[in-house]
Design a protein around this motif. Structure first.
Motif, mmCIF file in Angstrom:
data_model
loop_
_atom_site.group_PDB
_atom_site.id
_atom_site.type_symbol
_atom_site.label_atom_id
_atom_site.label_comp_id
_atom_site.label_asym_id
_atom_site.label_seq_id
_atom_site.Cartn_x
_atom_site.Cartn_y
_atom_site.Cartn_z
ATOM 1 N N MET A 343 49.367 51.229 36.377
ATOM 2 C CA MET A 343 48.579 52.181 35.581
ATOM 3 C C MET A 343 47.937 51.525 34.339
ATOM 4 N N PHE A 344 48.418 50.316 33.956
ATOM 5 C CA PHE A 344 47.860 49.652 32.774
ATOM 6 C C PHE A 344 46.814 48.589 33.121
ATOM 7 N N TRP A 345 46.593 48.370 34.405
ATOM 8 C CA TRP A 345 45.772 47.237 34.825
ATOM 9 C C TRP A 345 44.345 47.284 34.222
ATOM 10 N N GLY A 346 43.694 48.424 34.376
ATOM 11 C CA GLY A 346 42.297 48.525 33.923
ATOM 12 C C GLY A 346 42.188 48.241 32.424
ATOM 13 N N GLU A 347 43.114 48.842 31.682
ATOM 14 C CA GLU A 347 43.118 48.673 30.222
ATOM 15 C C GLU A 347 43.400 47.211 29.842
ATOM 16 N N ALA A 348 44.337 46.594 30.590
ATOM 17 C CA ALA A 348 44.709 45.203 30.284
ATOM 18 C C ALA A 348 43.538 44.266 30.566
ATOM 19 N N ARG A 349 42.853 44.499 31.661
ATOM 20 C CA ARG A 349 41.717 43.637 32.031
ATOM 21 C C ARG A 349 40.594 43.788 31.005
ATOM 22 N N MET A 350 40.383 45.028 30.579
ATOM 23 C CA MET A 350 39.354 45.283 29.560
ATOM 24 C C MET A 350 39.729 44.595 28.242
ATOM 25 N N LEU A 351 40.992 44.666 27.894
ATOM 26 C CA LEU A 351 41.451 44.039 26.646
ATOM 27 C C LEU A 351 41.250 42.526 26.700
ATOM 28 N N LYS A 352 41.570 41.920 27.833
ATOM 29 C CA LYS A 352 41.384 40.472 27.980
ATOM 30 C C LYS A 352 39.883 40.134 27.891
ATOM 31 N N ALA A 353 39.050 40.981 28.473
ATOM 32 C CA ALA A 353 37.606 40.749 28.397
ATOM 33 C C ALA A 353 37.158 40.785 26.937
ATOM 34 N N ARG A 354 37.720 41.745 26.203
ATOM 35 C CA ARG A 354 37.331 41.887 24.797
ATOM 36 C C ARG A 354 37.823 40.700 23.969
ATOM 37 N N MET A 355 39.022 40.235 24.284
ATOM 38 C CA MET A 355 39.608 39.159 23.474
ATOM 39 C C MET A 355 38.978 37.802 23.752
ATOM 40 N N SER A 356 38.765 37.465 25.036
ATOM 41 C CA SER A 356 38.299 36.093 25.323
ATOM 42 C C SER A 356 37.454 35.994 26.581
ATOM 43 N N ASN A 357 37.267 37.110 27.266
ATOM 44 C CA ASN A 357 36.464 37.145 28.487
ATOM 45 C C ASN A 357 36.922 36.136 29.531
ATOM 46 N N GLY A 358 38.213 35.965 29.636
ATOM 47 C CA GLY A 358 38.750 35.126 30.719
ATOM 48 C C GLY A 358 39.111 33.727 30.275
ATOM 49 N N GLN A 359 39.497 32.953 31.249
ATOM 50 C CA GLN A 359 40.018 31.600 31.007
ATOM 51 C C GLN A 359 39.082 30.557 31.616
ATOM 52 N N ALA A 360 39.254 29.294 31.169
ATOM 53 C CA ALA A 360 38.448 28.202 31.714
ATOM 54 C C ALA A 360 38.688 28.084 33.231
ATOM 55 N N TRP A 361 37.610 27.873 33.971
ATOM 56 C CA TRP A 361 37.717 27.849 35.440
ATOM 57 C C TRP A 361 38.480 26.623 35.957
ATOM 58 N N LEU A 362 38.171 25.436 35.437
ATOM 59 C CA LEU A 362 38.657 24.220 36.073
ATOM 60 C C LEU A 362 40.186 24.167 36.145
ATOM 61 N N GLU A 363 40.855 24.433 35.030
ATOM 62 C CA GLU A 363 42.324 24.369 35.039
ATOM 63 C C GLU A 363 42.912 25.440 35.967
ATOM 64 N N GLN A 364 42.299 26.620 35.951
ATOM 65 C CA GLN A 364 42.811 27.678 36.832
ATOM 66 C C GLN A 364 42.664 27.279 38.296
#
Ligand SMILES: Cc1ncc(COP(=O)(O)O)c(C=O)c1O
Length: 488
Positions: A343-364
């Motif tokens: 139930m928190f997934w949508g909110e968590a994904r939005m929060l991560k987008a707001r904070m940093s918009n994701g992580q560097a691709w290469l290391e992932q």
């Protein structure tokens, strides 16, 4: 400045502890201000009618905890902001209320002194907790994987990916969690973060508005305490014992957020019993509370069967799981993750987008391939053997050298605790003396740990053994023996 202390020779509290507590109080009250000198130990001893060594011991402890600092032969001077002046401590009680938002420039950093960019000198033989073995990093495979990715899929370097993290990595993490930790989550319950610290921050920010008070283990991980202490909410530090967090001391008010390290309590190393894990889940349900389970080093368990994580027992209702690859692969990758109830997934994904918009691709992408191709499991199997041998070497050396030394918390993870026998100097004193001899060992209130009750008994010395070879471990224990020989 003359200090007025009142000592009680009949008290059960040792004189050095009385001196320490009272001088600390005077500093916290602001009577002794930053830059002011402590009276010389000889003078202080004469005035109080006690031995100079007692005063020196109290002064060393004040220095070890960061209240004062030595300036060459000029003496000891009060530091600008003492570590816990940011808290109004209700003495004798459990509840702390945050004062103004802390000036974090005065807090110790989470990286170890002398790490690249960490500043300061590093002891020659450093038992700093949680450092992975520098030569254990799977460099050859990593280089090959990165080269392959860079020649095949460079488009990802110029584009954004899902703020929740690369889908392949989230799938790989969910598979690993299910197999290794008994946590059943799908990739759309996982947010990839910048290490475990970012995962803790993400979950904290997600739940802040649902939270009335914060509960945290005491002692605890410094990084978690930094987040909680800056929140402006009431904090309940909950004591830990040999079975982990004392669930019977949790507050009964509704709406708590609890931070806990059940698989290997940081820093004491206690493993929480199943009874207490179940108590915790019941408490969360009854009080409408949420739990952050920090499972930072559970990939390394040496004795006994693997334990199901709290999030695995909870079935995705009230436990938010924070994981990291800092211990299992390398802290320089800065990759961690949080799992959230659906139930928190949508909110968590939005929060991560707001904070940093994701992580560097290469290391992932490299990490996802590393896990998928089976390298991660092989790497863990190899490291477990290396770290187990180092753990065994340290335990054996301490027990042999210090006559059956009592060791706790060594069943898993990357650090253990030596419970000092009666008659030994305190852990803080040993930390200071060892440091002068090029050895880094840590009291519960230092290093990467935080103690809300620095006046508590100080007989636990923390050793992170994963980045030292067996020869170095043997050498360090021998130096500790020479240092302590004349003292105990
Ligand atoms: C108890 C604990 N939790 C979380 C972390 C966070 O790890 P990271 O380095 O991935 O931010 C650490 C790191 O040492 C830790 O010791």
């Amino acid at each position: 400045m003359e200090l007025t202390l009142t000592l009680d020779a009949k008290s059960a509290k040792p004189l050095q502890a009385q001196v320490f507590d009272q001088v600390r109080e005077i500093i916290l009250d602001g009577q002794l201000k930053a830059g002011m000198a402590l009276p010389p130990s000889r003078l202080m001893a004469e005035r109080l009618g006690i031995s100079r060594n007692t005063v020196i011991t109290a002064y060393e402890r004040l220095a070890a905890e960061g209240y004062v600092r030595a300036r060459g032969t000029a003496g000891l001077f009060v530091e600008p902001i003492p570590p816990d002046s940011l808290l109004l401590i209700q003495r004798g009680g459990q509840t702390l209320t945050n004062g103004p938002v802390p000036d974090e420039s005065s807090e110790p950093l989470l990286c170890f002194a002398g790490s690249p960019g960490g500043g300061g000198d590093r002891p020659e033989l450093d038992f700093w907790v949680g450092r992975s073995d520098p030569v254990g990093f799977p460099l050859r495979i990593w280089r090959r994987t990165v080269n392959r990715l860079l020649s095949d899929e460079t488009a990802y370097l110029t584009d954004y990916c899902d703020p929740a993290g690369l889908p392949e990595l989230r799938v790989a993490i969910s598979t690993h969690l299910r197999r290794a930790r008994g946590v059943s989550v799908t990739e759309d319950q996982i947010i990839v973060t910048t290490g475990g610290q970012d995962a803790l921050n993400l979950v904290f920010n997600l739940l802040k508005s649902h939270t009335r008070q914060l509960c945290i283990e005491n002692p605890c991980y410094l990084g978690a305490s930094l987040i909680f202490r800056s929140a402006g909410l009431t904090i309940h530090p909950v004591p830990v014992d040999g079975e982990g967090l004392r669930t019977d001391l949790l507050p009964r008010e509704r709406g708590s957020l609890l931070y806990v390290t059940p698989s290997h309590q940081f820093p004491t190393g206690a493993i929480m019993t199943l009874t207490r894990r179940l108590d915790l889940l019941r408490w969360a349900e009854e009080t409408d509370s949420f739990i952050i389970e920090d499972d930072y080093d559970s990939d390394f368990r040496y004795d006994g069967p693997p334990l199901t994580a709290l999030a695995g027992l909870d079935g995705g209702r009230r436990v938010f799981y924070a994981g990291t690859f800092s211990k299992s692969v390398g802290a320089g990758l800065r990759i961690g993750f949080a799992t959230v109830p659906r139930m928190f997934w949508g909110e968590a994904r939005m929060l991560k987008a707001r904070m940093s918009n994701g992580q560097a691709w290469l290391e992932q992408a490299a990490l996802a391939a590393f896990i998928d191709e089976g390298h991660f499991d092989r790497h863990l199997r190899r490291l477990r053997q290396v770290y187990k041998a180092r753990r065994d070497c340290l335990v054996e050396a301490l027990k042999r050298t210090f006559d059956g030394a009592v060791i706790i918390g060594g069943e898993s993870g990357l650090h253990l605790v030596w419970q000092l026998p009666v008659g030994f100097p305190s852990a803080r004193q040993i930390q200071v003396m060892a440091r002068e001899r090029g050895i880094g060992v840590y009291a519960l209130s230092s290093g990467a740990a935080y103690d809300f009750d620095p006046g508590a008994e100080d007989n636990m010395l923390v050793f992170g053994y994963s980045s030292l070879t067996e020869t170095q471990i043997g050498d360090a224990v021998e130096r500790l023996r020479l240092m302590l020989d004349g003292l105990v």
